[in-house]
Design an enzyme around this catalytic site. Structure first.
Site, short mmCIF file in Angstrom:
data_model
loop_
_atom_site.label_atom_id
_atom_site.label_comp_id
_atom_site.label_asym_id
_atom_site.label_seq_id
_atom_site.Cartn_x
_atom_site.Cartn_y
_atom_site.Cartn_z
CB CYS A 290 80.61 45.74 26.34
SG CYS A 290 79.40 44.58 27.00
CD GLU B 54 78.20 46.53 30.09
OE1 GLU B 54 79.44 46.77 29.94
OE2 GLU B 54 77.46 46.26 29.15
N GLY C 79 76.68 51.74 27.44
CA GLY C 79 77.21 52.52 26.32
C GLY C 79 78.68 52.84 26.53
CB SER C 80 80.80 55.38 24.95
OG SER C 80 80.15 56.60 25.28
N GLY D 47 78.76 57.25 29.93
CA GLY D 47 78.56 56.84 31.32
C GLY D 47 79.02 57.88 32.32
#
Length: 508
Positions: free
Chosen positions: A295, A261, A239-240, A244
């Site tokens: 991403c 990630e 995610g963002s 994270g």
């Protein structure tokens, strides 16, 4: 879409908010899902509540002792059957992913293929969970290391890859002997429900507990609860960067393990010696594939000043040929953004770029008309920028790419590495020295570095992940499996005496 849902046994009694019999259903607020493709409803589901969460965790903990006791190749056999089940459902599941998330049908099918590929990888891995044997300094001692499963693995996935990233984690975690609890994005729950149903059938056919694979549909509150839960040995979160950091802090406080990630702000360097016939299609796919919501999407183009005008002309021409519309129509290159919030962010980013001195070279508009009635379709956008524009260092999940010139390779690499994120990177060049410099320790600072291919489209055989604010974690291939296990160093004394290490003498 009901035909797809029915084929996957997701007929309305299965996903209606009025039923809550499955262990991923909840008693919380009703979540209504609309497709960004046409704005039509996919269905509704209750978010999980406190009691359901406790029940899911109990089932996972109950299943773990049985699952870890199976030999790893037997666990691999279950994953193999899952891969075969995915093959049988590839077309239907790929269409569901495409319709729910908005990515092109080819990308939806490709995402299911990623799941199949990682299952194949995991099956082989189930016979290769190797430990090392070391020479002991003490006579008649054997020293070696072995690997054991962690327990319950929590997987938090994002909307842009509704199923593949879960499979990267779950397939490896399963063959390592772990059980999984999956929290998918609440924006794409039905693709997750379909996968859970497919794997549940495999478990039932093998008379194994369903608690080996668990699904919970919830919002960010549930994600925070998972991060704080000491019964979850490992959290793998996609995610963002903001999300994270929160996960890392919470998991770190309890000394748990995490794989993160997170954000990407990926650049392509185009050198003086680049082959533009290779570079242009790679750049276009990297920038507009999944409507810029990967991403690994290409967000920055760093182009040698001698190539700048020619490349820009080719890119504008290529963008003008892109077909935008229903992603289930294979003639279309790009579908919608995930929702209207993403559209708002797209517009905000373009305004900010202009305020900071950027110049729109193509796009910059929200599309209107009957074809785009959901309000989620935008034009892919090229913006001429400078490295000192703050917005260039910011990741926006939309098809926006910034283009800027450079004079020498050292400058280009500095520009590439100047952002907080460090996921994927690429260089297009036919100059061997430039390619090797880019790959050297003075080159790209990203977790992924490519030569003459784009930033997007990683294979499952390599470990996937990045550095800096991308999180530093690794998923999928190579030796990423070690993150899902605990290492144990063992020493066995088969002599008749008790020598101590380092020659220490201890007399009794």
């Amino acid at each position: 879409m009901n035909g797809i849902l029915n084929k996957l046994r997701l007929e309305p009694p299965f996903y209606s908010a009025s039923t809550g019999q499955q262990n991923w259903m909840g008693s919380g607020n009703v979540l209504k899902i609309q497709s960004p493709v046409d704005g039509n409803p996919l269905g509704e589901i209750n978010l999980i509540g406190e009691e359901e969460y406790k029940s899911v965790m109990a089932e996972a903990k109950k299943a773990f002792p049985l699952w870890k006791a199976l030999p790893a190749p037997q666990r691999g056999e279950i994953v193999r059957q899952f891969g075969d089940a995915l093959r049988a459902e590839k077309e239907a599941l790929g269409k569901l992913v495409s319709y729910e998330m908005g990515k092109s049908l080819q990308e939806g099918l490709g995402e299911v293929q990623e799941m199949i590929d990682i299952c194949d990888f995991a099956v082989g891995l189930s016979r290769q969970l190797y430990g090392l044997q070391m020479h002991s300094e003490r006579p008649k001692h054997r020293m070696f290391e072995q690997w054991h499963p962690l327990g319950v693995v929590g997987i938090i996935s994002a909307f842009n890859f509704p199923v593949a990233v879960w499979a990267w984690n779950a397939s490896i975690a399963w063959v390592c002997g772990n059980v999984c609890i999956w929290k998918p994005s609440e924006k794409t729950p039905f693709s997750a429900l379909a996968c859970q149903e497919i794997f549940k059938k495999v478990l039932n056919q093998n008379k194994l507990p369903e608690g080996i694979s668990n699904l919970i549909i919830g919002d960010g509150t549930i994600g925070k609860k998972m991060a704080a839960d000491r019964d979850i040995s490992l959290i793998s979160a996609t995610g963002s960067t903001q999300m994270g950091k929160s996960v890392a802090e919470t998991v770190g406080k309890r000394l748990g393990k995490s794989i993160l990630e997170l954000g990407g702000n990926n650049a392509v360097i185009v050198t003086r010696e680049a082959d533009l016939k290779q570079a242009v299609p790679a750049i276009v796919f990297g920038a507009v594939g999944t409507a810029g919501q990967r991403c690994t999407s290409t967000r920055r183009l760093i182009v040698h000043e001698t190539q700048f005008e020619e490349l820009l002309e080719k890119l504008v021409s290529a963008y003008g040929q892109l077909q935008i519309g229903d992603p289930l129509d294979e003639m279309n290159h790009m579908g919608p953004l995930i929702d209207k919030t993403a559209v708002t962010e797209y517009e905000k980013t373009i305004r900010t770029a202009i305020e900071q001195g950027g110049r729109i070279l193509y796009g910059g508009k929200v599309l209107e008309g009957d074809t785009y009635a959901s309000g989620c379709y935008v034009l892919p956008t090229i913006i001429e920028a400078t490295v000192n524009m703050p917005i260039v260092a910011h990741e926006t999940f939309a098809p926006i790419v910034y283009i800027m010139p450079y004079k020498n390779l050292e400058e280009a690499i500095d520009i590439q590495n100047s952002v907080p994120q460090g996921l994927s990177s690429a260089i297009f060049t036919l100059n061997l020295r430039d390619a090797e410099t880019f790959l050297s320790h003075t080159g790209s600072d990203c977790g992924i570095a490519n030569v003459n291919i784009g930033t997007s489209g990683a294979e499952i055989g390599g470990a996937f992940g990045g550095e800096k604010e991308t999180g530093g974690g690794r998923e999928s291939g190579s030796d990423a499996w070690k993150a899902y296990m605990r290492r144990q160093t063992c020493t066995l004394n088969y002599s008749t005496v008790l020598p101590l290490a380092q020659g220490i003498k201890f007399y009794l």
